[in-house]
Design a protein around this motif. Sequence first.
Motif, PDB file in Angstrom:
ATOM      1  N   LEU A  43      -6.444   1.328  -9.209  1.00  0.00           N
ATOM      2  CA  LEU A  43      -5.641   1.922  -8.143  1.00  0.00           C
ATOM      3  C   LEU A  43      -5.356   3.393  -8.416  1.00  0.00           C
ATOM      4  CD1 LEU A  43      -2.982  -0.841  -7.346  1.00  0.00           C
ATOM      5  CD2 LEU A  43      -5.013  -0.241  -6.037  1.00  0.00           C
ATOM      6  N   TYR A  51      -8.920  -0.582  -3.142  1.00  0.00           N
ATOM      7  CA  TYR A  51      -7.893  -1.615  -3.055  1.00  0.00           C
ATOM      8  C   TYR A  51      -8.504  -3.008  -3.229  1.00  0.00           C
ATOM      9  CZ  TYR A  51      -4.791   1.983  -1.071  1.00  0.00           C
ATOM     10  OH  TYR A  51      -4.030   3.108  -0.865  1.00  0.00           O
ATOM     11  N   GLN A  99       2.550   1.763  -3.135  1.00  0.00           N
ATOM     12  CA  GLN A  99       1.668   1.697  -4.302  1.00  0.00           C
ATOM     13  C   GLN A  99       2.299   0.847  -5.404  1.00  0.00           C
ATOM     14  OE1 GLN A  99      -1.756   3.317  -4.828  1.00  0.00           O
ATOM     15  NE2 GLN A  99      -1.358   2.710  -2.700  1.00  0.00           N
ATOM     16  N   THR A 129     -11.058   4.429  -0.302  1.00  0.00           N
ATOM     17  CA  THR A 129      -9.727   3.984  -0.692  1.00  0.00           C
ATOM     18  C   THR A 129      -9.558   2.498  -0.435  1.00  0.00           C
ATOM     19  OG1 THR A 129      -8.790   6.168  -0.225  1.00  0.00           O
ATOM     20  CG2 THR A 129      -7.256   4.312  -0.328  1.00  0.00           C
ATOM     21  N   GLU A 143       0.804  -1.223   0.000  1.00  0.00           N
ATOM     22  CA  GLU A 143       0.000   0.000   0.000  1.00  0.00           C
ATOM     23  C   GLU A 143       0.837   1.274   0.000  1.00  0.00           C
ATOM     24  OE1 GLU A 143      -3.544   2.176   2.599  1.00  0.00           O
ATOM     25  OE2 GLU A 143      -2.428   0.494   3.448  1.00  0.00           O
TER      26      GLU A 143
END
Length: 231
Positions: free
Chosen positions: A151, A164, A92, A160, A89
């Motif tokens: 994404l 994901y 990214q 958010t 995360e």
Amino acid sequence: MLLSRGLAALTLLFTFSLHAEYLYKDDVVNNPKFAEQINAIGTELKAKTGVSLYLVMMRDLDQNQSVADFEKELAQNVGEPSVIMTFVELRQQVDILARPVSLYEHFNKSQILSPNATFIGSVVSAIMFARSYDEAKELIVNRGGTVLPILAEKTKGNETVQKYSVAMYNGYSDTADQIAASHGVTLSSSAGNGSKNFIDILRLVFYGIIAYGLFRYVYGRYFRRKKEDNV
């Protein structure tokens, strides 16, 4: 001796249970329904093809550890044949590792991890970012991404986390479908083409707007310059 055998059996059972969970690790979504969907696809894929497809969702890795190094270390623990999809995360970053490497022939990694979901999006990216003909060709050919385009969407708060889960579910499902197809079977538990077609429609509209804006920008500059030249 009996106690030792009991502990050994318990350890084996725990190890088997851990590796039977195809959402191998999740520090990001933490949603039981999401885990259930991933494990359903992974279980069916394993039963029909013999390939284990693991999804790992990490908040972050150690400072000096790359995603590739993390996946290689994990691959030694889960054994072969296996495919590991990893999302980090805070970085990214998304990657897919296959072991043995011959498994890469059973799915298109470049397509799955393409930043472009549609043909129009790939053409726009090629025009704006490609530094050579080969790069432009690669961007256009390897379109149909099921992870990165989602994404890249801007979200806030709880949206958010939902983003994901959607992105990684689509990527995992896409990978599983391709592996299954290469073995001549289909998966009843995967997202299927309906979900991907819906996403393609959304991306078509999105990139259509970008293309239109780019056209107006170029058109405006050209005619403004032409008008200035005529003055």
